[in-house]
Design a protein around this motif. Structure first.
Motif, PDB file in Angstrom:
ATOM      1  N   TYR A  58     -40.022  50.449-105.368  1.00  0.00           N
ATOM      2  CA  TYR A  58     -41.164  49.548-105.545  1.00  0.00           C
ATOM      3  C   TYR A  58     -40.805  48.073-105.506  1.00  0.00           C
ATOM      4  O   TYR A  58     -41.693  47.237-105.404  1.00  0.00           O
ATOM      5  N   THR A  59     -39.536  47.764-105.603  1.00  0.00           N
ATOM      6  CA  THR A  59     -39.124  46.361-105.543  1.00  0.00           C
ATOM      7  C   THR A  59     -37.978  46.247-104.547  1.00  0.00           C
ATOM      8  O   THR A  59     -37.563  47.238-103.942  1.00  0.00           O
ATOM      9  N   GLU A  60     -37.476  45.044-104.378  1.00  0.00           N
ATOM     10  CA  GLU A  60     -36.354  44.833-103.460  1.00  0.00           C
ATOM     11  C   GLU A  60     -35.011  44.986-104.167  1.00  0.00           C
ATOM     12  O   GLU A  60     -33.964  44.726-103.587  1.00  0.00           O
ATOM     13  N   HIS A  61     -35.040  45.411-105.418  1.00  0.00           N
ATOM     14  CA  HIS A  61     -33.792  45.512-106.171  1.00  0.00           C
ATOM     15  C   HIS A  61     -32.912  46.636-105.636  1.00  0.00           C
ATOM     16  O   HIS A  61     -33.381  47.739-105.338  1.00  0.00           O
ATOM     17  N   SER A  62     -31.643  46.331-105.551  1.00  0.00           N
ATOM     18  CA  SER A  62     -30.643  47.294-105.117  1.00  0.00           C
ATOM     19  C   SER A  62     -29.413  47.074-105.981  1.00  0.00           C
ATOM     20  O   SER A  62     -28.950  45.939-106.139  1.00  0.00           O
ATOM     21  N   TYR A  63     -28.895  48.146-106.525  1.00  0.00           N
ATOM     22  CA  TYR A  63     -27.796  48.032-107.471  1.00  0.00           C
ATOM     23  C   TYR A  63     -26.608  48.863-107.009  1.00  0.00           C
ATOM     24  O   TYR A  63     -26.777  49.895-106.350  1.00  0.00           O
ATOM     25  N   TRP A  64     -25.414  48.399-107.391  1.00  0.00           N
ATOM     26  CA  TRP A  64     -24.174  49.041-106.965  1.00  0.00           C
ATOM     27  C   TRP A  64     -23.311  49.404-108.158  1.00  0.00           C
ATOM     28  O   TRP A  64     -23.271  48.678-109.151  1.00  0.00           O
ATOM     29  N   GLY A  65     -22.573  50.500-108.013  1.00  0.00           N
ATOM     30  CA  GLY A  65     -21.536  50.830-108.964  1.00  0.00           C
ATOM     31  C   GLY A  65     -20.246  50.129-108.598  1.00  0.00           C
ATOM     32  O   GLY A  65     -20.178  49.386-107.605  1.00  0.00           O
ATOM     33  N   GLN A  66     -19.212  50.395-109.381  1.00  0.00           N
ATOM     34  CA  GLN A  66     -17.936  49.708-109.192  1.00  0.00           C
ATOM     35  C   GLN A  66     -17.048  50.414-108.179  1.00  0.00           C
ATOM     36  O   GLN A  66     -16.054  49.836-107.727  1.00  0.00           O
ATOM     37  N   GLY A  67     -17.393  51.638-107.821  1.00  0.00           N
ATOM     38  CA  GLY A  67     -16.635  52.382-106.823  1.00  0.00           C
ATOM     39  C   GLY A  67     -15.613  53.316-107.442  1.00  0.00           C
ATOM     40  O   GLY A  67     -15.108  53.080-108.542  1.00  0.00           O
ATOM     41  N   THR A  68     -15.313  54.374-106.722  1.00  0.00           N
ATOM     42  CA  THR A  68     -14.275  55.320-107.126  1.00  0.00           C
ATOM     43  C   THR A  68     -13.460  55.700-105.903  1.00  0.00           C
ATOM     44  O   THR A  68     -14.005  55.944-104.826  1.00  0.00           O
ATOM     45  N   GLN A  69     -12.153  55.698-106.067  1.00  0.00           N
ATOM     46  CA  GLN A  69     -11.244  55.935-104.938  1.00  0.00           C
ATOM     47  C   GLN A  69     -11.122  57.426-104.644  1.00  0.00           C
ATOM     48  O   GLN A  69     -10.881  58.233-105.554  1.00  0.00           O
ATOM     49  N   VAL A  70     -11.264  57.750-103.380  1.00  0.00           N
ATOM     50  CA  VAL A  70     -11.004  59.112-102.901  1.00  0.00           C
ATOM     51  C   VAL A  70      -9.893  59.025-101.866  1.00  0.00           C
ATOM     52  O   VAL A  70     -10.004  58.270-100.886  1.00  0.00           O
ATOM     53  N   THR A  71      -8.829  59.774-102.087  1.00  0.00           N
ATOM     54  CA  THR A  71      -7.704  59.799-101.160  1.00  0.00           C
ATOM     55  C   THR A  71      -7.438  61.232-100.739  1.00  0.00           C
ATOM     56  O   THR A  71      -7.257  62.106-101.597  1.00  0.00           O
ATOM     57  N   VAL A  72      -7.453  61.461 -99.433  1.00  0.00           N
ATOM     58  CA  VAL A  72      -7.221  62.799 -98.888  1.00  0.00           C
ATOM     59  C   VAL A  72      -5.910  62.781 -98.123  1.00  0.00           C
ATOM     60  O   VAL A  72      -5.772  62.046 -97.135  1.00  0.00           O
ATOM     61  N   SER A  73      -4.963  63.569 -98.566  1.00  0.00           N
ATOM     62  CA  SER A  73      -3.650  63.609 -97.921  1.00  0.00           C
ATOM     63  C   SER A  73      -3.615  64.719 -96.866  1.00  0.00           C
ATOM     64  O   SER A  73      -4.259  65.755 -97.019  1.00  0.00           O
ATOM     65  N   SER A  74      -2.835  64.456 -95.831  1.00  0.00           N
ATOM     66  CA  SER A  74      -2.755  65.444 -94.740  1.00  0.00           C
ATOM     67  C   SER A  74      -1.650  66.451 -94.984  1.00  0.00           C
ATOM     68  O   SER A  74      -0.849  66.324 -95.884  1.00  0.00           O
TER      69      SER A  74
END
Length: 117
Positions: free
Chosen positions: A101-117
């Motif tokens: 309903y508004t133009e507000h958009s919020y973000w988290g701080q992020g979480t690292q994902v690492t996939v090893s081969s």
């Protein structure tokens, strides 16, 4: 105060699975589309998956059939189930809330994902 707190990232071998969670506070959770983005190298964030307030989902072609986004409005939490992970899925994953309903958009701080081969 709006807070989006991601969790569930980590190191996993190729072919493995992880489940990310994003707990929201300070917003009317049910009135927000929830999205997962990721950022590896460079400034661009890639939209990985989204779920509307009504429950409709959408996925990037690169993760279709492997990732599943879901939401629990009672818990104010959005999830990203990631299966058959590939090294190219390695990135920082961010949760985003987009108000209906508004133009507000919020973000988290992020979480690292690492996939090893």
């Amino acid at each position: 105060q709006v807070k989006l707190v991601e969790s569930g990232g980590g190191l996993v071998q190729a072919g493995g699975s992880l489940r990310l969670s994003c707990a929201a506070s300070g917003i009317i959770f049910g009135a927000n589309a929830m999205k997962w983005y990721r950022q590896s190298s460079g400034p661009q964030r890639e939209l990985v998956a989204s779920i509307t307030s009504g429950g409709s989902t959408n996925y990037a072609d690169s993760v279709k059939g492997r990732f599943t986004i879901s939401r629990d409005n009672a818990k104010r939490t959005v999830y990203l189930q990631m299966d058959s992970l590939k090294p190219e899925d390695t990135a920082v994953y961010y949760c985003n809330a987009d108000s209906d309903y508004t133009e507000h958009s919020y973000w988290g701080q992020g979480t690292q994902v690492t996939v090893s081969s």
